[in-house]
Design a protein around this motif. Structure first.
Motif, PDB file in Angstrom:
ATOM      1  N   MET A  30      -1.240   4.114   2.831  1.00  0.00           N
ATOM      2  CA  MET A  30      -1.374   4.652   1.284  1.00  0.00           C
ATOM      3  C   MET A  30      -0.980   6.152   1.568  1.00  0.00           C
ATOM      4  O   MET A  30      -0.352   6.649   0.550  1.00  0.00           O
ATOM      5  N   ASN A  34       2.243   1.589  -3.480  1.00  0.00           N
ATOM      6  CA  ASN A  34       1.259   2.054  -4.179  1.00  0.00           C
ATOM      7  C   ASN A  34       1.002   3.613  -4.048  1.00  0.00           C
ATOM      8  O   ASN A  34       1.008   4.145  -5.177  1.00  0.00           O
ATOM      9  N   GLY A  35       1.127   3.892  -2.868  1.00  0.00           N
ATOM     10  CA  GLY A  35       0.819   5.353  -2.810  1.00  0.00           C
ATOM     11  C   GLY A  35       1.938   6.169  -3.341  1.00  0.00           C
ATOM     12  O   GLY A  35       1.822   7.235  -4.080  1.00  0.00           O
ATOM     13  N   ASP A  47      -7.609   2.590  -4.522  1.00  0.00           N
ATOM     14  CA  ASP A  47      -6.563   1.647  -4.451  1.00  0.00           C
ATOM     15  C   ASP A  47      -6.178   1.114  -3.212  1.00  0.00           C
ATOM     16  O   ASP A  47      -5.543  -0.011  -2.912  1.00  0.00           O
ATOM     17  N   ALA A  48      -6.432   2.021  -1.924  1.00  0.00           N
ATOM     18  CA  ALA A  48      -6.319   1.331  -0.771  1.00  0.00           C
ATOM     19  C   ALA A  48      -6.890   0.293  -0.555  1.00  0.00           C
ATOM     20  O   ALA A  48      -6.549  -0.816   0.463  1.00  0.00           O
ATOM     21  N   GLY A  77      -7.596   7.175  -3.262  1.00  0.00           N
ATOM     22  CA  GLY A  77      -7.623   6.482  -2.194  1.00  0.00           C
ATOM     23  C   GLY A  77      -8.701   5.306  -1.989  1.00  0.00           C
ATOM     24  O   GLY A  77      -8.560   4.269  -1.456  1.00  0.00           O
ATOM     25  N   ASP A 108       0.771  -1.178  -0.044  1.00  0.00           N
ATOM     26  CA  ASP A 108       0.018  -0.077  -0.145  1.00  0.00           C
ATOM     27  C   ASP A 108       0.923   1.108  -0.019  1.00  0.00           C
ATOM     28  O   ASP A 108       0.539   2.173  -0.568  1.00  0.00           O
ATOM     29  N   ASN A 124      -5.959  10.882   0.159  1.00  0.00           N
ATOM     30  CA  ASN A 124      -5.846   9.576   0.092  1.00  0.00           C
ATOM     31  C   ASN A 124      -6.557   8.506   1.199  1.00  0.00           C
ATOM     32  O   ASN A 124      -6.999   7.533   1.260  1.00  0.00           O
TER      33      ASN A 124
END
Length: 331
Positions: A226, A22-23, A191-192, A188, A19, A53
Protein backbone atom coordinates in the motif's frame (compact mmCIF):
# COMPACT_ATOMS: atom_id res chain seq x y z
CA UNK A 1 -4.64 -28.80 -13.20
CA UNK A 2 -2.15 -26.39 -11.60
CA UNK A 3 -0.37 -27.14 -8.34
CA UNK A 4 -2.53 -25.42 -5.64
CA UNK A 5 0.60 -24.06 -3.96
CA UNK A 6 1.52 -21.99 -7.03
CA UNK A 7 -2.05 -20.80 -7.38
CA UNK A 8 -1.84 -19.65 -3.73
CA UNK A 9 1.42 -17.83 -4.52
CA UNK A 10 -0.28 -16.14 -7.49
CA UNK A 11 -3.27 -15.09 -5.35
CA UNK A 12 -1.01 -13.61 -2.64
CA UNK A 13 1.05 -11.79 -5.28
CA UNK A 14 -2.07 -10.40 -6.99
CA UNK A 15 -3.54 -9.34 -3.62
CA UNK A 16 -0.38 -7.31 -3.03
CA UNK A 17 -0.59 -5.91 -6.56
CA UNK A 18 -4.19 -4.92 -5.76
CA UNK A 19 -2.94 -3.23 -2.59
CA UNK A 20 -0.32 -1.42 -4.68
CA UNK A 21 -2.94 -0.22 -7.20
CA UNK A 22 -5.22 0.72 -4.30
CA UNK A 23 -2.47 2.95 -2.86
CA UNK A 24 -1.68 4.33 -6.32
CA UNK A 25 -5.37 4.92 -7.00
CA UNK A 26 -6.15 6.39 -3.57
CA UNK A 27 -3.13 8.65 -2.96
CA UNK A 28 -5.48 11.54 -3.63
CA UNK A 29 -7.71 10.57 -0.71
CA UNK A 30 -5.03 11.57 1.77
CA UNK A 31 -3.26 14.44 0.07
CA UNK A 32 -5.50 16.01 -2.60
CA UNK A 33 -6.67 18.83 -0.35
CA UNK A 34 -3.23 19.60 1.12
CA UNK A 35 -1.86 19.78 -2.44
CA UNK A 36 -4.93 21.65 -3.72
CA UNK A 37 -4.44 24.37 -1.09
CA UNK A 38 -0.68 24.45 -1.86
CA UNK A 39 0.17 23.72 1.78
CA UNK A 40 2.59 20.95 0.71
CA UNK A 41 4.27 20.15 -2.57
CA UNK A 42 3.00 16.96 -4.29
CA UNK A 43 6.35 15.19 -3.64
CA UNK A 44 6.38 15.93 0.12
CA UNK A 45 2.70 15.11 0.48
CA UNK A 46 3.07 11.78 -1.33
CA UNK A 47 6.09 10.77 0.81
CA UNK A 48 4.21 11.59 4.00
CA UNK A 49 1.13 9.68 2.82
CA UNK A 50 3.18 6.61 1.86
CA UNK A 51 4.83 6.32 5.28
CA UNK A 52 1.60 6.85 7.19
CA UNK A 53 -0.29 4.39 4.99
CA UNK A 54 2.21 1.73 6.06
CA UNK A 55 1.77 2.68 9.73
CA UNK A 56 -2.02 2.59 9.44
CA UNK A 57 -1.96 -0.99 8.14
CA UNK A 58 -1.15 -2.20 11.67
CA UNK A 59 -4.04 -0.37 13.36
CA UNK A 60 -6.65 -3.14 13.15
CA UNK A 61 -7.69 -6.32 11.31
CA UNK A 62 -11.46 -6.03 11.78
CA UNK A 63 -12.08 -4.87 8.20
CA UNK A 64 -9.96 -7.77 6.89
CA UNK A 65 -12.22 -10.17 8.78
CA UNK A 66 -15.32 -8.54 7.31
CA UNK A 67 -13.94 -8.85 3.76
CA UNK A 68 -12.90 -12.43 4.46
CA UNK A 69 -16.19 -13.62 5.99
CA UNK A 70 -19.09 -11.31 5.18
CA UNK A 71 -19.16 -11.47 1.35
CA UNK A 72 -18.69 -15.18 0.74
CA UNK A 73 -17.94 -18.04 3.14
CA UNK A 74 -14.14 -18.56 3.01
CA UNK A 75 -14.71 -22.32 3.36
CA UNK A 76 -16.73 -22.36 0.13
CA UNK A 77 -14.50 -20.49 -2.31
CA UNK A 78 -11.51 -21.67 -4.30
CA UNK A 79 -8.19 -20.08 -5.08
CA UNK A 80 -9.30 -19.62 -8.72
CA UNK A 81 -12.33 -17.61 -7.53
CA UNK A 82 -10.01 -15.29 -5.62
CA UNK A 83 -7.55 -15.13 -8.53
CA UNK A 84 -10.36 -14.11 -10.90
CA UNK A 85 -11.70 -11.45 -8.51
CA UNK A 86 -8.26 -9.92 -8.06
CA UNK A 87 -7.59 -9.76 -11.81
CA UNK A 88 -10.90 -7.95 -12.28
CA UNK A 89 -10.35 -5.37 -9.54
CA UNK A 90 -6.75 -4.67 -10.57
CA UNK A 91 -7.84 -4.09 -14.18
CA UNK A 92 -10.61 -1.73 -13.02
CA UNK A 93 -8.22 0.22 -10.78
CA UNK A 94 -5.77 0.68 -13.65
CA UNK A 95 -8.50 1.83 -16.04
CA UNK A 96 -9.94 4.37 -13.60
CA UNK A 97 -6.52 5.73 -12.60
CA UNK A 98 -5.68 6.31 -16.26
CA UNK A 99 -9.01 8.13 -16.69
CA UNK A 100 -8.51 10.14 -13.49
CA UNK A 101 -11.74 8.88 -11.90
CA UNK A 102 -11.76 8.61 -8.07
CA UNK A 103 -13.79 5.41 -7.87
CA UNK A 104 -13.97 3.07 -4.88
CA UNK A 105 -11.49 0.19 -4.64
CA UNK A 106 -13.78 -1.23 -1.94
CA UNK A 107 -16.76 -1.31 -4.31
CA UNK A 108 -14.53 -2.78 -7.01
CA UNK A 109 -13.21 -5.56 -4.77
CA UNK A 110 -16.66 -6.47 -3.47
CA UNK A 111 -18.15 -6.48 -6.98
CA UNK A 112 -15.33 -8.60 -8.38
CA UNK A 113 -15.55 -11.11 -5.54
CA UNK A 114 -19.34 -11.38 -5.90
CA UNK A 115 -19.08 -11.90 -9.67
CA UNK A 116 -16.39 -14.58 -9.45
CA UNK A 117 -18.20 -16.39 -6.61
CA UNK A 118 -21.52 -16.41 -8.50
CA UNK A 119 -19.76 -17.80 -11.59
CA UNK A 120 -18.37 -20.58 -9.38
CA UNK A 121 -21.46 -21.69 -7.44
CA UNK A 122 -24.34 -19.30 -8.07
CA UNK A 123 -25.93 -16.84 -5.67
CA UNK A 124 -26.29 -19.42 -2.87
CA UNK A 125 -22.60 -18.95 -2.03
CA UNK A 126 -23.11 -15.28 -1.13
CA UNK A 127 -23.43 -14.00 2.43
CA UNK A 128 -26.45 -11.82 1.64
CA UNK A 129 -26.81 -10.20 5.05
CA UNK A 130 -23.12 -9.27 5.22
CA UNK A 131 -23.12 -7.89 1.67
CA UNK A 132 -26.17 -5.72 2.38
CA UNK A 133 -24.59 -4.34 5.54
CA UNK A 134 -21.36 -3.53 3.69
CA UNK A 135 -23.23 -1.89 0.79
CA UNK A 136 -25.30 0.25 3.15
CA UNK A 137 -22.11 1.41 4.87
CA UNK A 138 -20.49 2.15 1.50
CA UNK A 139 -23.52 4.16 0.38
CA UNK A 140 -23.87 6.26 3.51
CA UNK A 141 -20.13 6.99 3.92
CA UNK A 142 -20.12 9.96 1.47
CA UNK A 143 -23.25 11.36 3.14
CA UNK A 144 -21.68 11.10 6.59
CA UNK A 145 -18.44 12.56 5.20
CA UNK A 146 -20.38 15.52 3.78
CA UNK A 147 -22.28 16.12 7.02
CA UNK A 148 -19.20 15.94 9.26
CA UNK A 149 -17.13 18.09 6.89
CA UNK A 150 -19.91 20.70 6.65
CA UNK A 151 -20.34 20.72 10.43
CA UNK A 152 -16.62 21.22 11.03
CA UNK A 153 -16.26 24.11 8.58
CA UNK A 154 -19.34 25.81 10.08
CA UNK A 155 -17.77 25.45 13.55
CA UNK A 156 -14.44 26.83 12.31
CA UNK A 157 -16.12 29.82 10.69
CA UNK A 158 -18.08 30.52 13.89
CA UNK A 159 -14.99 30.31 16.12
CA UNK A 160 -12.85 32.49 13.83
CA UNK A 161 -15.55 34.89 12.66
CA UNK A 162 -13.77 37.97 14.07
CA UNK A 163 -10.35 37.09 12.67
CA UNK A 164 -9.25 38.25 9.19
CA UNK A 165 -9.62 35.49 6.57
CA UNK A 166 -5.93 35.75 5.55
CA UNK A 167 -4.81 35.14 9.14
CA UNK A 168 -7.18 32.15 9.45
CA UNK A 169 -5.65 30.62 6.31
CA UNK A 170 -2.14 31.01 7.77
CA UNK A 171 -3.26 29.54 11.11
CA UNK A 172 -4.67 26.44 9.46
CA UNK A 173 -1.68 25.77 7.23
CA UNK A 174 0.22 23.62 9.81
CA UNK A 175 -3.07 22.17 11.05
CA UNK A 176 -3.86 20.96 7.56
CA UNK A 177 -0.57 19.05 7.43
CA UNK A 178 -1.72 17.26 10.60
CA UNK A 179 -5.16 16.53 9.14
CA UNK A 180 -3.63 15.21 5.92
CA UNK A 181 -1.33 12.95 7.94
CA UNK A 182 -4.31 11.71 9.97
CA UNK A 183 -6.18 11.01 6.73
CA UNK A 184 -3.22 9.04 5.32
CA UNK A 185 -2.99 6.95 8.50
CA UNK A 186 -6.75 6.30 8.46
CA UNK A 187 -6.60 5.34 4.78
CA UNK A 188 -3.92 2.74 5.53
CA UNK A 189 -5.97 1.47 8.47
CA UNK A 190 -9.08 1.06 6.35
CA UNK A 191 -7.78 -0.01 2.93
CA UNK A 192 -4.67 -2.13 3.54
CA UNK A 193 -6.95 -4.55 5.37
CA UNK A 194 -8.87 -5.39 2.20
CA UNK A 195 -5.91 -7.21 0.66
CA UNK A 196 -5.26 -8.81 4.06
CA UNK A 197 -8.78 -10.22 4.01
CA UNK A 198 -8.30 -11.75 0.55
CA UNK A 199 -4.97 -13.33 1.53
CA UNK A 200 -6.55 -14.71 4.73
CA UNK A 201 -9.34 -16.23 2.59
CA UNK A 202 -6.73 -17.74 0.26
CA UNK A 203 -4.96 -19.41 3.19
CA UNK A 204 -8.27 -20.97 4.27
CA UNK A 205 -9.10 -22.05 0.69
CA UNK A 206 -5.64 -23.60 0.35
CA UNK A 207 -6.09 -25.50 3.61
CA UNK A 208 -3.15 -24.14 5.59
CA UNK A 209 -5.56 -22.38 8.00
CA UNK A 210 -8.84 -23.75 9.33
CA UNK A 211 -10.08 -20.36 10.54
CA UNK A 212 -9.77 -16.90 9.03
CA UNK A 213 -7.13 -14.73 10.68
CA UNK A 214 -4.40 -12.36 9.50
CA UNK A 215 -0.78 -13.45 10.19
CA UNK A 216 1.85 -10.80 10.91
CA UNK A 217 3.65 -11.37 7.61
CA UNK A 218 0.43 -10.53 5.77
CA UNK A 219 0.08 -7.24 7.67
CA UNK A 220 3.68 -6.28 6.86
CA UNK A 221 3.41 -7.21 3.18
CA UNK A 222 0.06 -5.44 2.71
CA UNK A 223 1.28 -2.29 4.47
CA UNK A 224 4.44 -2.11 2.34
CA UNK A 225 2.51 -2.72 -0.90
CA UNK A 226 0.00 0.00 0.00
CA UNK A 227 2.78 2.43 0.92
CA UNK A 228 4.71 1.77 -2.29
CA UNK A 229 1.60 2.29 -4.40
CA UNK A 230 0.85 5.53 -2.57
CA UNK A 231 4.41 6.72 -3.24
CA UNK A 232 3.78 6.32 -6.98
CA UNK A 233 0.87 8.76 -6.75
CA UNK A 234 -2.25 8.93 -8.93
CA UNK A 235 -1.68 12.53 -10.02
CA UNK A 236 -4.74 12.81 -12.29
CA UNK A 237 -7.02 11.85 -9.40
CA UNK A 238 -5.18 14.24 -7.05
CA UNK A 239 -5.99 17.01 -9.52
CA UNK A 240 -9.64 15.92 -9.84
CA UNK A 241 -10.31 15.85 -6.09
CA UNK A 242 -7.95 18.61 -4.97
CA UNK A 243 -8.62 21.25 -7.61
CA UNK A 244 -11.43 20.39 -9.99
CA UNK A 245 -14.12 19.27 -7.51
CA UNK A 246 -14.11 22.40 -5.33
CA UNK A 247 -11.77 25.31 -4.69
CA UNK A 248 -10.37 24.85 -1.20
CA UNK A 249 -8.55 27.02 1.30
CA UNK A 250 -6.60 25.63 4.27
CA UNK A 251 -9.53 25.74 6.80
CA UNK A 252 -11.74 23.91 4.31
CA UNK A 253 -9.04 21.33 3.59
CA UNK A 254 -8.54 20.79 7.34
CA UNK A 255 -12.30 20.31 7.88
CA UNK A 256 -12.67 17.85 4.99
CA UNK A 257 -9.64 15.74 5.91
CA UNK A 258 -10.30 15.69 9.66
CA UNK A 259 -13.96 14.76 9.20
CA UNK A 260 -13.18 11.96 6.74
CA UNK A 261 -10.25 10.65 8.79
CA UNK A 262 -12.31 10.48 12.00
CA UNK A 263 -14.99 8.47 10.22
CA UNK A 264 -12.48 6.11 8.60
CA UNK A 265 -10.51 5.44 11.78
CA UNK A 266 -13.75 4.70 13.64
CA UNK A 267 -15.16 2.28 11.09
CA UNK A 268 -11.75 0.59 10.62
CA UNK A 269 -11.71 -0.22 14.34
CA UNK A 270 -15.33 -1.41 14.29
CA UNK A 271 -14.72 -3.52 11.17
CA UNK A 272 -16.89 -1.86 8.53
CA UNK A 273 -15.23 -1.73 5.08
CA UNK A 274 -16.28 1.68 3.75
CA UNK A 275 -14.82 3.56 0.79
CA UNK A 276 -12.09 6.07 1.59
CA UNK A 277 -12.65 7.64 -1.83
CA UNK A 278 -16.36 8.14 -1.23
CA UNK A 279 -15.78 9.45 2.29
CA UNK A 280 -13.18 12.11 1.45
CA UNK A 281 -15.00 13.15 -1.75
CA UNK A 282 -18.24 13.50 0.22
CA UNK A 283 -16.43 15.53 2.88
CA UNK A 284 -14.95 17.90 0.28
CA UNK A 285 -18.35 18.38 -1.36
CA UNK A 286 -19.96 18.96 2.05
CA UNK A 287 -17.37 21.56 3.02
CA UNK A 288 -17.66 23.31 -0.34
CA UNK A 289 -21.46 23.33 -0.28
CA UNK A 290 -21.54 24.57 3.34
CA UNK A 291 -19.46 27.59 2.31
CA UNK A 292 -21.20 28.25 -0.97
CA UNK A 293 -23.22 25.69 -2.94
CA UNK A 294 -21.99 27.08 -6.25
CA UNK A 295 -18.35 26.56 -5.21
CA UNK A 296 -18.76 22.82 -5.85
CA UNK A 297 -18.27 21.91 -9.49
CA UNK A 298 -21.36 19.78 -9.81
CA UNK A 299 -20.52 18.67 -13.36
CA UNK A 300 -17.32 17.04 -12.04
CA UNK A 301 -19.22 15.63 -9.06
CA UNK A 302 -21.83 14.13 -11.42
CA UNK A 303 -19.14 12.30 -13.42
CA UNK A 304 -17.71 10.91 -10.18
CA UNK A 305 -21.14 9.66 -9.08
CA UNK A 306 -21.67 7.95 -12.45
CA UNK A 307 -18.33 6.18 -11.99
CA UNK A 308 -19.39 5.08 -8.50
CA UNK A 309 -22.67 3.66 -9.82
CA UNK A 310 -20.90 1.74 -12.58
CA UNK A 311 -18.15 0.26 -10.39
CA UNK A 312 -20.08 -2.53 -8.67
CA UNK A 313 -21.93 -4.02 -11.69
CA UNK A 314 -18.97 -3.64 -14.07
CA UNK A 315 -16.49 -5.30 -11.70
CA UNK A 316 -19.01 -8.05 -10.87
CA UNK A 317 -19.30 -8.78 -14.60
CA UNK A 318 -15.51 -8.71 -14.96
CA UNK A 319 -15.08 -11.12 -12.03
CA UNK A 320 -17.70 -13.44 -13.57
CA UNK A 321 -15.95 -13.40 -16.96
CA UNK A 322 -12.48 -13.96 -15.49
CA UNK A 323 -13.68 -16.99 -13.50
CA UNK A 324 -15.42 -18.39 -16.58
CA UNK A 325 -12.09 -18.16 -18.41
CA UNK A 326 -9.89 -19.56 -15.65
CA UNK A 327 -12.16 -22.27 -14.20
CA UNK A 328 -10.48 -24.83 -16.49
CA UNK A 329 -7.48 -24.54 -14.16
CA UNK A 330 -9.48 -26.24 -11.41
CA UNK A 331 -9.65 -29.43 -13.44
Amino acid sequence: MLDPFWVLVAVVALALVFDFTNGWHDTANAIATVVGTRTLSPAMAILMAALLNIAGAFFSTEVAKAIGKDIVDPNHVTLIVLLSALLAVILWNIITVMLGLPTSSSHALIGSLIGAAVAYKGTAILQTHGILMILVALLISPVLGALVGAGLIKLIRALFSNIPRSKVKRTFKPLQIFSSAFMAFSHGAADAQKAMGIIAMALVAYGSHTELYVPDWVKIAAGLAMGLGTAMGGRKIIHTIGSRLSRLETPQGFAAETGAALLLATVAKIGVPVSTTHTITGAIMGVGAAERVRSVRWSVATKIVYAWILTLPVTALMGYVFYTIFKVLEG
